[in-house]
Design a protein around this motif. Sequence first.
Motif, PDB file in Angstrom:
ATOM      1  N   GLU A   1       0.885  -1.071   0.170  1.00 37.53           N
ATOM      2  CA  GLU A   1       0.120  -0.020   0.101  1.00 37.53           C
ATOM      3  C   GLU A   1       0.896   1.237   0.118  1.00 37.53           C
ATOM      4  O   GLU A   1       1.593   1.464   0.993  1.00 37.53           O
ATOM      5  CB  GLU A   1      -0.902   0.053   1.201  1.00 37.53           C
ATOM      6  CG  GLU A   1      -1.860  -1.294   1.121  1.00 37.53           C
ATOM      7  CD  GLU A   1      -2.922  -1.280   2.422  1.00 37.53           C
ATOM      8  OE1 GLU A   1      -3.884  -0.899   2.275  1.00 37.53           O
ATOM      9  OE2 GLU A   1      -2.467  -1.673   3.377  1.00 37.53           O
ATOM     10  N   ARG A   2       0.710   2.023  -1.097  1.00 38.10           N
ATOM     11  CA  ARG A   2       1.758   3.023  -1.320  1.00 38.10           C
ATOM     12  C   ARG A   2       1.429   4.114  -0.180  1.00 38.10           C
ATOM     13  O   ARG A   2       0.262   4.740  -0.124  1.00 38.10           O
ATOM     14  CB  ARG A   2       1.672   3.541  -2.558  1.00 38.10           C
ATOM     15  CG  ARG A   2       2.194   2.793  -3.794  1.00 38.10           C
ATOM     16  CD  ARG A   2       2.106   3.464  -5.133  1.00 38.10           C
ATOM     17  NE  ARG A   2       2.734   2.746  -6.211  1.00 38.10           N
ATOM     18  CZ  ARG A   2       1.660   1.650  -6.452  1.00 38.10           C
ATOM     19  NH1 ARG A   2       0.667   1.513  -6.243  1.00 38.10           N
ATOM     20  NH2 ARG A   2       2.358   0.853  -7.534  1.00 38.10           N
ATOM     21  N   ASN A   3       2.469   4.711   0.401  1.00 34.37           N
ATOM     22  CA  ASN A   3       2.631   5.947   1.045  1.00 34.37           C
ATOM     23  C   ASN A   3       3.329   6.950   0.603  1.00 34.37           C
ATOM     24  O   ASN A   3       4.064   7.623   1.326  1.00 34.37           O
ATOM     25  CB  ASN A   3       2.678   5.402   2.648  1.00 34.37           C
ATOM     26  CG  ASN A   3       2.337   6.683   3.714  1.00 34.37           C
ATOM     27  OD1 ASN A   3       1.362   7.416   3.426  1.00 34.37           O
ATOM     28  ND2 ASN A   3       3.252   6.838   4.567  1.00 34.37           N
TER      29      ASN A   3
ATOM     30  N   ARG B   1       6.498   2.572   1.995  1.00 38.70           N
ATOM     31  CA  ARG B   1       6.374   3.083   3.319  1.00 38.70           C
ATOM     32  C   ARG B   1       6.397   4.333   3.408  1.00 38.70           C
ATOM     33  O   ARG B   1       5.628   4.804   4.188  1.00 38.70           O
ATOM     34  CB  ARG B   1       7.088   2.357   4.313  1.00 38.70           C
ATOM     35  CG  ARG B   1       6.677   0.866   4.327  1.00 38.70           C
ATOM     36  CD  ARG B   1       7.774   0.468   5.588  1.00 38.70           C
ATOM     37  NE  ARG B   1       7.723  -1.126   5.545  1.00 38.70           N
ATOM     38  CZ  ARG B   1       8.506  -1.766   6.478  1.00 38.70           C
ATOM     39  NH1 ARG B   1       9.521  -1.308   7.013  1.00 38.70           N
ATOM     40  NH2 ARG B   1       8.345  -3.158   6.536  1.00 38.70           N
TER      41      ARG B   1
ATOM     42  N   ASN C   1      -4.289   2.450  -3.984  1.00 41.34           N
ATOM     43  CA  ASN C   1      -2.762   2.529  -3.950  1.00 41.34           C
ATOM     44  C   ASN C   1      -2.153   1.244  -3.395  1.00 41.34           C
ATOM     45  O   ASN C   1      -1.034   1.354  -3.110  1.00 41.34           O
ATOM     46  CB  ASN C   1      -2.542   3.578  -2.394  1.00 41.34           C
ATOM     47  CG  ASN C   1      -3.144   2.552  -1.035  1.00 41.34           C
ATOM     48  OD1 ASN C   1      -4.032   1.576  -1.596  1.00 41.34           O
ATOM     49  ND2 ASN C   1      -2.714   3.136  -0.186  1.00 41.34           N
TER      50      ASN C   1
END
Lengths: 514, 514
Positions: free
Chosen positions: A34-36, A411, A122
Amino acid sequence: MAEAATRRRGRSGGGAARRAERTGIKIETAKYIERNIPLFEVLNEEALEIIESNAEGILEEVGVNFVDNPAALERWREAGADVDGERVRIPRGLARKLCETAPSRITQHARNPERTVEIGGNTLVCAPVYGPPFVRDADGGRRYATMADFEKFVKLGYMSKWLHHSGGTVCEPTDIAVNKRHLDMLLAHMTLSDKPFMGSVTEPSRAQDSVEMCEILFGKDFVQENTVMTSLININSPMTFDDVMMGALEVYAQNNQACIVSPFIVGGAMAPVSVAGTLTQVLAEVLAGIAYSQLIRPGAPVIFGAFVTSIDMNSGAPTFGTPEATHILSGAGQLARRMGLPFRSGGGLCGSKLPDAQAAYETAHTHNAALLGGVNFMLHSCGWLEGGLVSSFEKFVMDADQLGVLHHLARGVAVDENAQALDAIREVGPGGHYLGCAHTQANFKEAFWRTELLDYKPFETWADEGERDTQALASNRVEQLLGGYQKPAIDPGVEEALRAYVAEKKASMPDAFV
Amino acid sequence: MAEAATRRRGRSGGGAARRAERTGIKIETAKYIERNIPLFEVLNEEALEIIESNAEGILEEVGVNFVDNPAALERWREAGADVDGERVRIPRGLARKLCETAPSRITQHARNPERTVEIGGNTLVCAPVYGPPFVRDADGGRRYATMADFEKFVKLGYMSKWLHHSGGTVCEPTDIAVNKRHLDMLLAHMTLSDKPFMGSVTEPSRAQDSVEMCEILFGKDFVQENTVMTSLININSPMTFDDVMMGALEVYAQNNQACIVSPFIVGGAMAPVSVAGTLTQVLAEVLAGIAYSQLIRPGAPVIFGAFVTSIDMNSGAPTFGTPEATHILSGAGQLARRMGLPFRSGGGLCGSKLPDAQAAYETAHTHNAALLGGVNFMLHSCGWLEGGLVSSFEKFVMDADQLGVLHHLARGVAVDENAQALDAIREVGPGGHYLGCAHTQANFKEAFWRTELLDYKPFETWADEGERDTQALASNRVEQLLGGYQKPAIDPGVEEALRAYVAEKKASMPDAFV
């Protein structure tokens, strides 16, 4: 249906975990990414609008061919397209309108619910190499792939922490008849791994077999109401939809199973020799293909695919990991997001014959482009060699290790009090060192990505151990992983039923090798 | 002064070009990169403000040490800092205020004006590896570097199309006395190449020698009014500025020559084991170092440097091309741009002992991070091996070829009428191919990046040619390039004066090996 999944988890996932604990073999799979972090978007608003308008114009003016598929032509005619022979011209706006019923996010269930993935928004789901007729390893060199090779790749995929998906045709088992090998491949994914997988697309009847095997594995109602396969539907670029691929898509869409609708383009040969021109064609093709999936079943899960590479204009060979491929990937991702669709592209692509520096440069470029370009489903993320002709055992574990880099990159950067580390800076002060300070002790285990493969030993140690290069380290890791492999637990009745289905199907027809 | 440069161009660059034409050897250098793509910025506004505030707090509360340098302490005292022994505590806002006189962009002149580079804004200038005591090639393995090796690297750099800068200590010529080798190194850069270069920093007197040799090459007035060297001033992290490096910085700043003020950090050892903590320390150190350069001479050209890697917490070895290093590079770039300063980071960094897949994965990650992170000056962009202990001949040409990927990526995507290629799509239509169409014929030569090294041949051809891996292809290219090398023309009087200066200096002191 969720209960069915939960029950299976109790029986299989839990049992496997307990057994793994007993035997000391650790089977760990990271959650899908999950892209942050922000995305890299190469096109500005003006460029996007030009490409979108041109794609609509191409669909209306030039159109696409649906080959040997009268039912498809009839569906298009009813939907309002202009059908002339096999040519389908789609009025401006119609295809985009039809695409609106496709969901923006797909939950693909695995038989072990802990391995279920989300494709869209995402997320980034990593699946292994797909399609090569050859395999290569350091010992045996390059040779035609067999079912034994296929099973080894499924096992390696199951053991790979950063790989979320078992994939599909991880190599072509050329020792099994063409009309039967899909059965053995599916059986291997279903029984040797508990990660999600892909269905067969080489014949509509084989897609139907894939659905039926899933009904045995997951339960009939569960399959109709949930996505349990994500299958790869290639478009014959430019602008051609053949009856075999469309037949498979029809089966999957009717059964609520996900398809990746994917132009397969070598730029300069199957699309214009420019990025903007290629993106125009990609968008036109995907619009037509996904619109057709929604004519089959509105709401059928689909993924905007773009497998695009460029051509070496000297030799005519396809090239991989090039800057133009990165531009196209980035632009295609923007187009997909503007349609609200999950996006497939990228992979660990390379043109090299060996898992050497060329392979790694090209793979790293493609991996980075996929992460930053917003890919949701990355096929070929490990094991791909020689332009997709070869599945490499060593490269499989090399790339799979690299997928950990993408997880950590995604992350982003924490800035909470612990991450600010002001007390550490105060404690250590000018001229000191941080190795022993309290903050380091508390955080070092999780702070940095750690390879399970690459070498950072002192030169002398490395020399004493035989000056091994990455390929040699990877050979060793392949052996270790396969040696430690244990099959995930599965309900014996389910496995028996799957084997019976496969045996019966295989007995019902003669071998065919086309 | 510009006239002097132009005159030199007429004499040397033009002559070299004519001679190259006669002999068929093509010496081509791409212009420094100007990005036409968005940057990847990992920190949001809140994170940036936290880090900036924390860095100011650390400078005020903890301070930095200026070691064995009473004059520096006096300068700081006069500027308003709190000096206690060697500790300099800088009130909030003071360092940032002092940095405001530093220019945001530097023109570094080369003796061939066609090779002059711009460092700052949207540019990226690529310079080769710096500092290794060892060299490696496929034939000779790993060994101590000599002056002969050094000269070969300078020649390779001169011949590398995508490399803009000749660098500095491309390897340590360990066969020359420590107190004399800077003279031979500078002479090599000045006579064997016509690209810009770096000065010596290992003693203030050697920095002075570098300035004096430049005065011979460029003319005394030209040097005082223009930047002709960009030199590397490392900070002893954490928070320590030694008298040798600061002495060299003082010489360069006084003479209007550019310095890269660069924390050299292995995260977890020389900075906190967190990205935000490391960035805080980097910013504090750079603020103090650049403020000091402006105390020496307001307006002196400087570059915000950040050489940061992480540590393998198992072995204590530094690691390269890791996701955490990418985060730090991206964040440091943002901090530099907010100060309006040129930014140095990145390179072709890797930990591998060999130019193998590990080296290439790690290098590609660092190259991509540097391009997308807004680096203006990329030291170590080719040839770096084994954590910077080794300069590799093969990796030099491998990485230099890869720099072409960055050039093409940076171009962005054209959307003019030719790039849209609508006529081509209309002409080819469904089921056709683009190889022969008018648009392809008109555009294919410039459309795609082309490697001069990597292999895309058919499998059979490749096998017939000996199944060469990237290292073998690179060995061949090193040989080819060195075989075709021709020294760029230089005014004989200038060369004679340089040689006389070097001979005189070397004769004036005994050899020293520390």
